[in-house]
Design a protein around this motif. Structure first.
Motif, short mmCIF file in Angstrom:
data_model
loop_
_atom_site.label_atom_id
_atom_site.label_comp_id
_atom_site.label_asym_id
_atom_site.label_seq_id
_atom_site.Cartn_x
_atom_site.Cartn_y
_atom_site.Cartn_z
N MET A 1 8.52 8.35 -8.19
CA MET A 1 7.79 7.77 -7.06
C MET A 1 8.03 6.16 -6.96
N LEU A 2 8.39 5.77 -5.92
CA LEU A 2 8.65 4.51 -5.74
C LEU A 2 7.09 3.45 -5.62
N LEU A 3 6.59 4.22 -4.77
CA LEU A 3 4.93 3.88 -4.85
C LEU A 3 4.08 4.78 -4.97
N LYS A 4 3.00 4.36 -5.96
CA LYS A 4 2.01 5.20 -6.08
C LYS A 4 0.64 4.36 -5.92
N THR A 5 -0.24 5.02 -5.26
CA THR A 5 -1.74 4.52 -5.41
C THR A 5 -2.67 5.51 -5.72
N LYS A 6 -3.59 5.06 -6.36
CA LYS A 6 -4.63 6.40 -7.06
C LYS A 6 -6.05 5.55 -6.85
N ASN A 7 -6.72 6.45 -5.95
CA ASN A 7 -7.99 5.85 -5.84
C ASN A 7 -8.27 4.64 -5.47
N LEU A 8 -7.37 4.21 -4.47
CA LEU A 8 -7.37 2.90 -3.91
C LEU A 8 -8.38 2.53 -3.00
N MET A 9 -9.29 1.47 -3.21
CA MET A 9 -10.42 1.23 -2.51
C MET A 9 -10.48 -0.25 -2.26
N LYS A 10 -11.08 -0.61 -0.85
CA LYS A 10 -11.38 -1.94 -0.67
C LYS A 10 -12.42 -2.06 0.12
N ALA A 11 -13.52 -2.56 -0.02
CA ALA A 11 -14.66 -2.52 0.76
C ALA A 11 -14.96 -4.11 1.34
N PHE A 12 -15.08 -4.50 2.57
CA PHE A 12 -15.57 -6.02 3.02
C PHE A 12 -17.13 -5.56 3.32
N GLY A 13 -17.87 -6.35 2.32
CA GLY A 13 -19.21 -6.08 2.44
C GLY A 13 -19.58 -4.43 2.55
N GLY A 14 -20.03 -4.03 3.35
CA GLY A 14 -20.69 -3.01 3.52
C GLY A 14 -19.58 -1.81 3.97
N LEU A 15 -18.50 -2.40 4.60
CA LEU A 15 -17.52 -1.83 5.31
C LEU A 15 -16.29 -1.15 4.27
N LYS A 16 -15.95 0.10 4.15
CA LYS A 16 -15.11 0.44 3.37
C LYS A 16 -13.84 0.57 4.25
N ALA A 17 -13.07 -0.30 3.97
CA ALA A 17 -11.44 -0.60 4.66
C ALA A 17 -10.52 0.33 4.34
N ILE A 18 -10.63 0.51 2.98
CA ILE A 18 -9.87 1.56 2.27
C ILE A 18 -10.73 2.40 1.32
#
Ligand SMILES: Nc1ncnc2c1ncn2[C@@H]1O[C@H](COP(=O)(O)OP(=O)(O)O)[C@@H](O)[C@H]1O
Ligand SMILES: [Mg+2]
Lengths: 329, 265, 398
Positions: free
Chosen positions: B1-18
């Motif tokens: 795999m060239l690119l792999k993400t696992k359990n990728l998460m990003k929250a801005f304040g309460g907002l789960k953007a990813i």
């Protein structure tokens, strides 16, 4: 002519050799009195500072209002080395460059977190702090200044008059300008510009923002250091904290703005013109500040990219028009 | 795999953007990412390219390297290039300098050589410039090389950011809405150029695009995001028929006719 | 073609400029460089301009017109050195007047010495200036080597030797206090009853003043910048230091803000200068009146020194220009020698001004008689009176 241009673009060093040869002859052919040599040396010192300022401000886009403090560091490194160790320019110049470069790191670090007016304030504080430190430090000659800093002696000939010192300041200036040219024309210069234009997309292109910011500060500090040392040894070899105030800072900034921020020759054009205009308006001292203020305002209004940008635009527009006409046919 | 993400998460304040996105991309593929506005597509790019720091527990791997906590320039140096939805052109630089600064990671000469201006610098600079001029003429901007980027038209700007992103010869190129705001003719033209570049440089591509037709026509696989979550993944035709996708886009089930219109297939 | 035209017209224009600035070969040229843009600086410039205009109106000197070239040096050595170089080599002046700040005059000396142009100083007091041994430099004001001693001498001889010192961290303020302490030790063998350096930017000095008061001094030295001096004076009364204790301030006491802002607290404060506006000699009274009516300010010693300088320069130029050969180098030497020949010039200064031929400080520090001035009234309508003069030997303080 085309061929000549091509050779120069491949061997820029040649261009500087030619400039050197020309500048070598200028005093004998054109100068009628020693003052013109003195003024030339002042212009050369200003060119070195402005070329350095153009790197950090013009190219890398980092606001700095403390640069004059670095210039002071260069001068006082040279002055103190002379006073305590008896060193001459050949020793003090490299030392001043190194010491001032180290100070550049201190000036650059705030740029990681601060921007615009905040960074301006931080650097302003730094510059003033240096001046006050010197002014209050007996080690630095405090308000008495340091006097009789020696002039270089080459083959037993002391270069202690303005006409002779020209031949010291001129090559130092050319070498500095050459360095600034090759730095800015290389990928380093482009990286500086990208950091200025948009740090986020610069980083996406693999450019290390912090590294280039600090590099810009160090390089420009080294220029200021070199200029400071050349100035310290300029006959009669006297330095005093009064010459490193915010007013001088504004003058340096004016040079870079007037010549063209981010233009490869910007600082140089600006240093030459501003120094000469200042000299010509010497008898009009009552209006001098007004004239300078007006020049800056008019430049920003009508030539936002300074003289350098203005000239470039004329050339590019011309070329572009020609192309369009050809296409039209 | 060239690119792999696992359990990728990003929250801005309460907002789960990813929100817990697992993503895998084999080399050579053209991947489309679609999703309604605000579904987290750009955020996904920003996380992968290091502009944002992912939340703890996330994992990103590129070309065998763990890049979860790497700064953007290191990720770029590994061969991951991207464009931005808002372009982020270098307005006050000439077109050629815009592209040449994209070449940064490939420059071979050393810093010190540049300072003292050794001959090999100028030779290499000439090579770089020639290569970049070629790239510019490939995208049709060679005539504008000396102009300021700010003087270009909207369509030309999109070509320029594309060229700048390609200049580093990336392994993976991520395009964030490359065709936004273009007329249909220009969109076709741009996509054609992108495909040619992909073949020429052997790129792997991720394209975020809201014009679904573009995605459906060009991508091998499509990933669909909604509210930061991956709600579907598959070939364009699989995704097209996925109920969750349709709901995400329009909020209700549609009949065949309506759906065809919405997706403009 | 158009380009050629532009180049040509620029050339003609600059040539015109150059021509217009070339003065008649017969003229006497005086170059001036000092801090011109401060309020009084500007008026000093006017004083010179007006005086020279008057000389010219009276037919010049030996029939020669006097050309005056004024440059501003902003109290910056870089500008001062450039001005001196320009005046010497490009403007080809016979004599230079300048500068205000010692830090500017100091580096001008080697420049004018190399160029062999005489320079006469209206304001700078630093003793270092004349200690370089230049034969081309002349000083009208009292040298700092005398000022340094005068307060001590005056205080010890006329006010008392039990002294308390409070000084602020400013360079000049510190130097003033420390040198006075040293002088008292060396000269009279007395230690201060109390000495303290206040903190940076401090405004409340009462705790120091209380401690000083406890030592029962005859004299209390309050050395600071204007604002601090005013505060210390006022606070010294607040903590109840009696009027009988003499208050001594450094040279900032001569600034009008001190009596104006300190009010009554300024009464009795003594400072040294080369001239007092309260001088009762007719010549001084006339001068004060003239300056007040023409320039709207009460002249301090910087004004009187400029006037003295011009008044002694005129006869020297008359003497020198009678022998002018047209050879600039020789004419400059003639001017230098004529100035060096000035002896016992009595003008506004508190004592006679004399120069002599060699370049030693004994010869070139013209005024050796500072005057002690004290405030006899404070507030807006402050008044001063002469408290006495102290005359030094030419070699004192070296
Ligand atoms: N820097 C940020 N700060 C706060 N919220 C953000 C930020 N970036 C994105 N978001 C939010 O995250 C969500 C996803 O945004 P984005 O990734 O730009 O969506 P898309 O590109 O799919 O339209 C949106 O609700 C947006 O408002
Ligand atoms: Mg987006």
């Amino acid at each position: 002519m085309e061929k000549f241009k091509k050779i120069i673009s491949q061997y820029p060093f040649l261009g500087f050799i030619i400039a050197y040869l020309i500048l070598l002859c200028v005093p004998t052919i054109f100068f009628t009195d020693l003052y013109q040599s003195h003024l030339s040396s002042l212009i050369f010192v200003n060119i070195i500072v402005a070329a350095g300022l153009n790197i950090v401000k013009g190219y890398c886009g980092q606001v700095t209002v403390g640069h004059v403090g670095l210039y002071a560091v260069g001068s006082y490194t040279a002055g103190c080395m002379f006073m305590y160790l008896g060193s001459d320019l050949w020793m003090t110049l490299p030392a001043a460059i190194i010491v001032t470069g180290l100070f550049g790191i201190a000036f650059g670090i705030p740029s990681f977190r601060l921007e615009g007016p905040y960074l301006a304030l931080a650097t302003l504080g730094g510059g003033e702090a240096i001046r006050l430190f010197i002014e209050n430090g007996e080690f630095f000659g405090s308000t008495y200044g340091i006097s009789s800093i020696s002039q270089p002696v080459i083959f037993g000939v002391p270069f202690d008059t303005p006409d002779k010192y020209y031949y010291i300041s001129m090559p130092v200036m050319l070498i500095a300008v050459y360095f600034s040219y090759s730095i800015l024309k290389s990928s380093i210069g482009r990286a500086f510009m990208s950091v200025r234009e948009d740090p986020i997309s610069a980083a996406a292109s693999g450019i290390d923002i912090k590294k280039y910011k600090i590099l810009a500060f160090i390089l420009s500090a080294m220029f200021a250091g070199a200029a400071g040392a050349v100035y310290a040894h300029l006959p009669p070899g006297y330095i005093h904290p009064n010459n490193y105030t915010v007013i001088e800072m504004v003058t340096f900034l004016a040079m870079v703005v007037f010549g063209g921020l981010g233009h490869i020759w910007g600082g140089i054009i600006g240093a030459i013109i501003i120094t000469i205009v200042y000299d010509l308006t010497r008898p009009l001292y009552e209006y001098q500040l007004f004239i300078f203020g007006l020049t800056i305002v008019l430049t920003i209004l009508f030539m936002p990219k300074g003289i350098g940008g203005f000239i470039d635009k004329i050339f590019i527009d011309k070329r572009f028009k020609k192309k369009k006409v050809e296409e039209g046919k | 795999m060239l690119l792999k993400t696992k359990n990728l998460m990003k929250a801005f304040g309460g907002l789960k953007a990813i929100d817990k996105v697992d993503f895998e991309l084999p080399a050579g593929e053209i991947r489309g990412i679609i999703g309604p506005n605000g579904s987290g597509k750009s955020t996904f790019f920003n996380l992968v390219s290091g502009v944002y720091d992912p939340d703890p527990g996330s994992y990103i791997e590129f070309d065998g390297h763990d890049i979860t906590d790497e700064p953007p320039h290191k990720i770029g140096a590994l061969g991951l290039s991207r464009t931005f939805q808002l372009l982020r052109l270098y307005q006050d630089m000439s077109v050629i300098n815009n592209v040449m600064s994209g070449y940064h990671t490939r420059v071979k000469y050393k810093f010190f050589d540049a300072v003292i201006g050794r001959k090999k610098i100028w030779d290499q600079e000439k090579e770089i410039k020639d290569e970049m001029m070629e790239l510019l003429s490939f995208v049709g901007l060679a005539d504008y090389a000396e102009l300021n980027a700010s003087e270009l038209s909207g369509g030309q700007r999109r070509l320029l950011v594309l060229a700048r992103a390609i200049a580093m010869k990336p392994k993976l190129l991520m395009l964030d809405e490359p065709a936004a705001g273009l007329s249909p003719v220009n969109v076709d033209n741009l996509m054609k150029i992108i495909m040619q570049l992909k073949d020429k440089y052997g790129l792997t591509l991720i394209i975020i695009e809201h014009i679904l037709k573009v995605v459906m026509d060009t991508c091998n696989t499509v990933t669909v995001l909604d509210h930061g979550q991956k709600i579907a993944e598959g070939t364009p035709s699989q995704v097209k028929d996925d109920n969750a996708v349709i709901e995400a886009y329009l909020g209700k089930k549609m009949n065949d006719e309506e759906m065809r219109k919405a997706l403009a297939v | 073609m158009k380009k050629l035209k532009i180049i040509f017209s620029t050339l003609v224009f600059t040539a015109g400029l150059a021509l217009s600035s070339i003065a008649q070969a017969n003229d006497i040229k005086i170059g001036v460089s000092f801090r011109m843009l401060s309020d009084v600086g500007y008026k000093h410039g006017e004083l010179i301009t007006d005086t020279v205009a008057m000389w010219n109106k009276e037919g010049g000197i030996n029939g020669r017109k006097i050309d005056l070239i004024l440059y501003n040096d902003e109290c910056k050595s870089e500008k001062g050195v450039a001005n001196a170089t320009k005046l010497a080599y490009q403007d080809k002046v016979h004599v230079i007047i300048g500068s205000s700040c010692s830090s500017v005059t100091l580096p001008m000396v080697p420049v004018i010495t190399k160029a062999k142009v005489p320079q006469i100083i209206p304001h700078s007091t630093s003793s270092k200036i004349t200690m370089q041994g230049s034969e081309y430099i002349f000083r009208v004001p009292v040298s700092s080597r005398f000022y340094k001693l005068v307060q001590g001498k005056f205080t010890a001889e006329q006010q008392g030797k039990k002294i308390a010192y409070i000084y602020v961290p400013d360079q000049a303020s510190m130097v003033f206090a420390k040198e006075m302490i040293q002088f008292m030790k060396d000269e009279y063998g007395v230690e201060p009853t109390y000495a303290v350096q206040a903190g940076e930017k401090e405004t409340d000095f009462r705790s120091y003043l209380m401690k000083a008061k406890a030592t029962n001094p005859d004299v209390i030295v309050l050395s600071g910048l204007v604002d601090e001096t005013v505060r210390m004076l006022v606070q010294s009364y607040e903590v109840g230091i009696p009027k009988s204790v003499h208050r001594v301030a450094n040279s900032v006491a001569s600034k009008v803000e001190v009596p104006t802002n300190a009010g009554k607290a300024a009464v009795g404060v003594v400072y040294s200068a080369a001239f007092a506006a309260s001088d009762t000699r007719p010549i001084a009274k006339k001068f004060v009146k003239k300056i007040k009516s023409t320039y709207g300010v009460t002249p301090g010693h910087d004004f009187s020194q400029m006037q003295d300088l011009l008044d002694m320069l005129k006869p020297a130029l008359t003497k020198a220009s009678a022998k002018f050969s047209g050879d600039l180098a020789a004419d400059r030497l003639a001017v230098r020698d004529a100035i060096a020949g000035i002896t016992n010039f009595t003008g506004l200064a508190s004592g006679p001004i004399s120069f002599c031929a060699n370049g030693s400080p004994e010869c070139r520090d013209g005024n050796k008689t500072p005057v002690m001035i004290k405030y006899s009234r404070g507030g807006k309508n402050w008044k001063t009176a002469v408290a006495g003069t102290v005359t030094f030997n030419p070699s004192d303080g070296l």
